[in-house]
Each structure stands twice: as C-alpha cells, then as structure tokens.
Design an enzyme around this catalytic site. Structure first.
Site, PDB file in Angstrom:
ATOM      1  N   LYS A  80     -46.258 -25.459  12.302  1.00  0.00           N
ATOM      2  CA  LYS A  80     -45.772 -24.577  11.239  1.00  0.00           C
ATOM      3  C   LYS A  80     -45.228 -25.372  10.052  1.00  0.00           C
ATOM      4  CE  LYS A  80     -42.273 -21.958  12.354  1.00  0.00           C
ATOM      5  NZ  LYS A  80     -42.425 -22.575  13.653  1.00  0.00           N
ATOM      6  N   THR A  82     -45.882 -28.528   9.354  1.00  0.00           N
ATOM      7  CA  THR A  82     -47.029 -29.252   8.801  1.00  0.00           C
ATOM      8  C   THR A  82     -47.840 -28.344   7.884  1.00  0.00           C
ATOM      9  OG1 THR A  82     -47.119 -30.550  10.835  1.00  0.00           O
ATOM     10  CG2 THR A  82     -49.054 -30.632   9.423  1.00  0.00           C
ATOM     11  N   ARG A 103     -35.992 -26.306   6.653  1.00  0.00           N
ATOM     12  CA  ARG A 103     -34.702 -26.577   7.283  1.00  0.00           C
ATOM     13  C   ARG A 103     -34.537 -28.064   7.553  1.00  0.00           C
ATOM     14  NH1 ARG A 103     -35.340 -23.456  12.514  1.00  0.00           N
ATOM     15  NH2 ARG A 103     -37.489 -24.013  12.076  1.00  0.00           N
ATOM     16  N   LYS A 114     -38.421 -32.198  21.450  1.00  0.00           N
ATOM     17  CA  LYS A 114     -39.272 -31.728  20.362  1.00  0.00           C
ATOM     18  C   LYS A 114     -39.602 -32.821  19.356  1.00  0.00           C
ATOM     19  CE  LYS A 114     -39.456 -28.147  16.758  1.00  0.00           C
ATOM     20  NZ  LYS A 114     -39.563 -29.013  15.587  1.00  0.00           N
ATOM     21  N   ALA A 279     -34.057 -21.091  15.535  1.00  0.00           N
ATOM     22  CA  ALA A 279     -34.520 -19.703  15.492  1.00  0.00           C
ATOM     23  C   ALA A 279     -34.469 -19.034  16.860  1.00  0.00           C
ATOM     24  CB  ALA A 279     -35.945 -19.633  14.943  1.00  0.00           C
ATOM     25  N   PHE A 307     -39.955 -21.101  14.901  1.00  0.00           N
ATOM     26  CA  PHE A 307     -40.646 -20.593  16.086  1.00  0.00           C
ATOM     27  C   PHE A 307     -41.604 -19.458  15.740  1.00  0.00           C
ATOM     28  CE2 PHE A 307     -36.900 -22.562  18.367  1.00  0.00           C
ATOM     29  CZ  PHE A 307     -37.632 -23.632  18.842  1.00  0.00           C
ATOM     30  N   PHE A 387     -57.698 -28.636  14.752  1.00  0.00           N
ATOM     31  CA  PHE A 387     -57.710 -29.884  15.523  1.00  0.00           C
ATOM     32  C   PHE A 387     -59.156 -30.391  15.603  1.00  0.00           C
ATOM     33  CE2 PHE A 387     -53.611 -28.434  16.492  1.00  0.00           C
ATOM     34  CZ  PHE A 387     -52.900 -29.359  17.247  1.00  0.00           C
ATOM     35  N   TRP A 415     -53.440 -31.636   8.314  1.00  0.00           N
ATOM     36  CA  TRP A 415     -52.897 -32.745   9.098  1.00  0.00           C
ATOM     37  C   TRP A 415     -53.718 -34.009   8.836  1.00  0.00           C
ATOM     38  CZ3 TRP A 415     -54.367 -36.346  12.637  1.00  0.00           C
ATOM     39  CH2 TRP A 415     -53.346 -37.005  13.354  1.00  0.00           C
TER      40      TRP A 415
END
Length: 561
Positions: A80, A82, A103, A114, A279, A307, A387, A415
């Site tokens: 998210k 990214t 954030r 994480k 979140a 999230f 991906f 990405w």
C-alpha cells in the site's frame, strides 16, 4: 534515476542508498512554492514545515484528495505504501502537481516483524533510515508527553490526592515506541505504601498520538490534551488532564512535533510524513495538519490509510473525515495476485505457481472491500501491485473480477519501474477525479455507541452480531451518561481478517465480533472497542528484524527493510 549497476535482487536499503537526494529546502521551493524561511532543516534532506510561518498565499490551492487503501493484508504483501509513493511519482510524471502524505514508521514494527514503512523497490520515500528510526523526534515527543501526564497523575495521588481520585479507576497508561510484551502490565509503587497496577501501550496506539494526528492547530491540540480523561473521583466524576493543570506542558513538549515533516521520494517528489497511529489498534491515518497543508500546496494529494479498507479506510472516513471535514475525491484499492491466491486457500510456499482458479477463489475478499467502499459512496480504482511471478491469465482474472463489480483494475509495476510503472494507474485516478462523488459516513453522531460498533461489525465486517463483555457494555453505558455518546468508534481488531480470527481469510460472514474492553479517548474524540486477542502493546516475534539491523564501516544503517 535508477542505478543500473545494482543487482536484480538489491534490497530496499541498497536501492535507496544508490539514489542521490535533492537538498530539501530548494526542493520545497521548486516543487511546492515554499519560501525557505518556512522550512526548518533537520540535516540536508529532511525539514519541518513551520505552520505558523505560512502565509495565506502559500496555500492557495484546493487540491483533490486520493485515499489509498487495500484488501485484507496477508504475509504475501499488498504494497500500500509502495503504491502510494509510486502513484504520486506517476502523477508528477503526468504533469500533475501532486504530493503524498504518509504516516511515520514506529520503531516497534521496524525492529519486530513488519519492518519499516517507507515503501519498497523504486517507489520509496527517503532518507529511508532516518524516516524509519528517530525521524525528527516526533514519536519520542509523543511518548514523553504521554508519560509526563502519567507521572503528573501518580504524583498528584502521592501528594495527598486533592482531587480525591480513585486509583482503582485510573485508565491512563504509559507509552513506549517499541514492541515489549513484558510491559503490558506493570506493578507501580507510588510511595507512602501505595501501589497500583498499570501498563504500557505502544506509542502508535496512544491517545496522544491520535490527538496530534487529529488536531487542527496548536489551540486545538492543547484543548484536546486537556480533554483527556484519566480516571474518576471517588464520587464518580471524570478527571481530565486539565484538572491537573498539565495541558500546557504537554502542548509544549509537542510544539515541534505538530509541524509536518517534508521529505522526498526517490524521484524527487514531495512527501509529507507526519504522525503514525496503527490502524488495527488506532485510527491509522496521517495528521490532519499535514493533509490540509498538502491540499493547499498541491493539485492532488495522495494519502494512505493503514491495513485493509475495513480498518484504515473505515476509520479514515468515520473518524478523520468526520472530525476534520475532509472528504476523499477518489479511492485506490490495492491488491496483489499473490494475496488473492492466499485468500483463496493457496499455501504461502505455493504462491509463485500460476493458478488463476486460486485467484478466483480469493475474489470474495476483494469484492467485499469494493462493496464496503461503495457503501461510503466511493467507487474505487483497483491497483494490482504487479509481481514478476504474476501470469497474464492471473492478471486477466483480477481484471474480470473487478469488472463484475463495475470497477476498473489497473496493473502497476512501480516497485520495479518507479513512477513510470504506475502511469496507467495515475491516468485512471485522474479519470476518477473528474467524476465528483458524494461521500456518506457509515453512521450518524447521535447513534448510541453500542449501535455504532454493531453497524461497523455487521455492515463492514459481515458479522452476525457483537458480543459485548458485561464490563464493556457497562462502560459504554457510562460513557453515554457522561455525554460522550456522540463520539465515533475506533474498533481494534486483527488486520488479517474481517472477523476477530486472524486465520479466517477470504470474506467470512455470520461471525460474532467479541468486544472484551472499551476505552474512552475523549481528547482524540473517539471510543476504542478492543476485540478478540488484539493487544495495544505488541510483542516481538521469535526472530525479530532487529537481529539483522546494524551499522557498516561508513556509519550507515543497514538491514532495514
């Protein structure tokens, strides 16, 4: 600019270190029109934007707001942050004056499981290590303010307790920005033979963090800090921070922290990173002041809610938007083929195997999030974070699922390719921005607190009912009697499922949401409902990420991801 000498498997840290950054003050002037006098540099590549020094002419724009959210997260990853960074870079490539608002990372996840929160691959914000670690001291200031209030409360009781506070009713907890399960409960020795049970929350779940992120300005910040309810007197009256006379000192500790932080993406586009509530156990959005400031300086602002859309997006709309008056003009729902396959029952070890049928089996999770966003009057653009292992047939399956629900799915390779890989996504977002919507909040202010929780549980989570522990139900009734019934609710539950069971993937329906505890956050302006086994102080995993973090011979932090 890409450093082509990097290996194909280069880490996020290696990619970030390979890109020369622009000095932040000239970037602020060039990209946002900011006079250098309003920026306070923290080194060469970070700055605080002094809100008090901004002139009306510095923020004449009224930009469009784009909310980025996601399907229910899985270990396969959704990307998210990214996607938020890549989308912002792509919008700028299209000639749109766009800024991203994110954030701040918490040290708990950075050293836990994480990792950091600066994006990934070629869609990152930088300087990566600085942002992921101490980043201009904001979270330390929030922790200090939180703990000063706790110390003042306990000191008041030690010095003969003139307010006649009942120690058994104290609800205020201390905070630290680390994962430390040993601090969930602590035995506090107050002196004079008195003791009480206390505990710590992680700073990202603290009410002071929420207050900083929801405050409109310095005056509102101090008012909210004074409104914090700490305990009850022996006669049952609420005791607020202003009764201790400490709100001014708390605001003083947060003076610099209230100002947004300006950094940049690897492509040199502006990013405000400010505030860091989780979140799953808090409201999961960056600060109101950062979002408002960016909207005044940009034509489009991309912001992220933490999230899945059942958590971050619902809280963005029902808490942040309700309190601030902000409304998103478009929403992006991030998903991946891998995550859909996992929701469809595929083992994590088999996610790279081409399996369109598994993608189809995971479709209910995506469909539920689409339907939920439409309940708010928002038709999302589905961003498929691409991906290398995704097959054309799998991508076509996602596109077909989206079309069945009257939305568009757009693959993006940000990405690997940075902003250039999200051009199609940016174009789809601009098309959506041209179609004004009508955002509707999920429930009215006057609905009772228990009914608000039930509304979120049944309409967003697909629950059959809510099971309140008797003590939680009694507390809700008390909050109503004390005049807090008009507040919105912030439901703390696992991020991995629509239910309170982290293992219930897909789109479970007909389950019971167990509310074991409720907490009044009068300063932040919401009531927290804690569900299932969710903890406001996380613990470290068996093998924490901290084991891989260090400093190389040149003094650079390595091992962050």
């Amino acid at each position: 600019m890409k450093a082509h000498s990097l290996p194909p498997n280069a880490s996020d840290g290696e990619i970030a270190a390979s890109v020369p950054l622009k000095p932040i003050v000239p970037l602020g002037k060039e990209r946002l029109g900011l006079d250098p006098s309003v920026l306070t540099p923290y080194g060469h590549y970070k700055a605080k934007l002094n809100l008090d020094a901004l002139r009306p002419s510095d923020s004449e724009r009224s930009g469009k707001l784009v909310l980025v959210t996601a399907i229910s997260p899985t270990p396969a990853g959704e990307g998210k942050t990214t996607t938020s960074v890549g989308l912002n870079d792509a919008l700028n490539l299209l000639g749109v004056r766009s800024t991203v608002c994110l954030r701040e990372p918490s040290l708990g996840p950075c050293f836990g499981m994480k990792g950091g929160a600066t994006g990934g691959g070629w869609s990152q914000v930088a300087p990566m290590a600085d942002i992921n670690l101490h980043f201009n001291g904001d979270l330390h200031a929030i922790s200090a303010a939180n703990n000063l209030l706790a110390a003042m409360l306990d000191s008041h009781i030690y010095w003969k307790n003139p307010l006649d506070i009942d120690p058994a009713t104290i609800s205020w907890r201390r905070a630290i920005d680390l994962n430390d399960r040993a601090l969930r409960e602590v035995d506090l020795k107050l002196g004079r033979g008195e003791r009480r049970l206390g505990g710590f929350d992680i700073t990202a779940a603290s009410e002071v963090m929420a207050i900083l992120c929801l405050a409109r300005d310095r005056e509102d910040l101090e008012r909210r800090l004074g409104d914090v309810v700490l305990a009850r007197t022996r006669s049952g009256d609420p005791v607020a921070a202003r009764n201790l006379g400490v709100e001014g000192a708390l605001a003083a500790l947060l003076t610099d922290a209230l100002h947004p932080n300006l950094v940049q993406s690897l492509e040199g586009n502006p990013a405000f990173i400010h505030g860091g509530p989780f979140a799953n156990i808090a409201h999961g959005c960056n600060s109101v002041v950062a979002t408002r400031t960016a909207l005044g300086l940009s034509d489009v602002v991309v912001t992220e809610a933490g999230f899945g859309a059942d958590l971050g997006a619902e809280k963005f709309l029902d808490i942040k938007c309700r309190q601030s008056g902000l409304r998103p003009d478009a929403v992006v729902l991030v998903c991946t083929v891998r995550a859909l396959k996992l929701h469809g029952g595929v083992a994590q070890s088999d996610l790279a195997v081409d399996d369109p049928r598994a993608v189809r089996a995971g479709a209910p999770n995506l469909a539920r999030h689409i339907a939920n966003l439409k309940r708010f009057g928002l038709t999302p653009v589905v961003a498929v974070n691409h991906f290398a292992s995704d097959s054309d047939e799998e991508l076509a399956t996602v596109a077909a699922i989206a079309e069945e629900h009257d939305v568009r799915a757009v693959p993006a390779t940000h990405w690997a390719d940075g902003g250039a890989g999200a051009r199609a996504l940016a174009a789809a977002v601009m098309e959506r921005l041209a179609e004004p919507g009508n955002v509707e909040l999920l429930y009215p202010d006057e609905l009772p607190l228990s009914a608000k929780i039930e509304t979120v549980a049944t309409r967003i989570y697909g629950a059959r009912e809510v099971a309140f522990e008797p003590s939680a139900a009694e507390q809700l009734d008390e909050y109503e009697r004390l005049g807090y019934g008009q507040l919105p609710v912030c439901i703390a539950k696992t991020q991995y499922s629509f239910s309170a069971d982290a293992k219930a993937l897909g789109a479970p329906i007909g389950h019971v949401l167990p509310v074991r505890e409720v907490r009044l956050c009068a300063g932040a302006g919401f009531v927290v409902a804690i569900c299932g086994n969710i903890m406001t102080m996380p613990g470290l995993p068996r093998r924490p990420a901290a084991l891989d973090i260090g400093v190389d011979r040149e003094g650079r932090v390595v091992g962050l991801f």
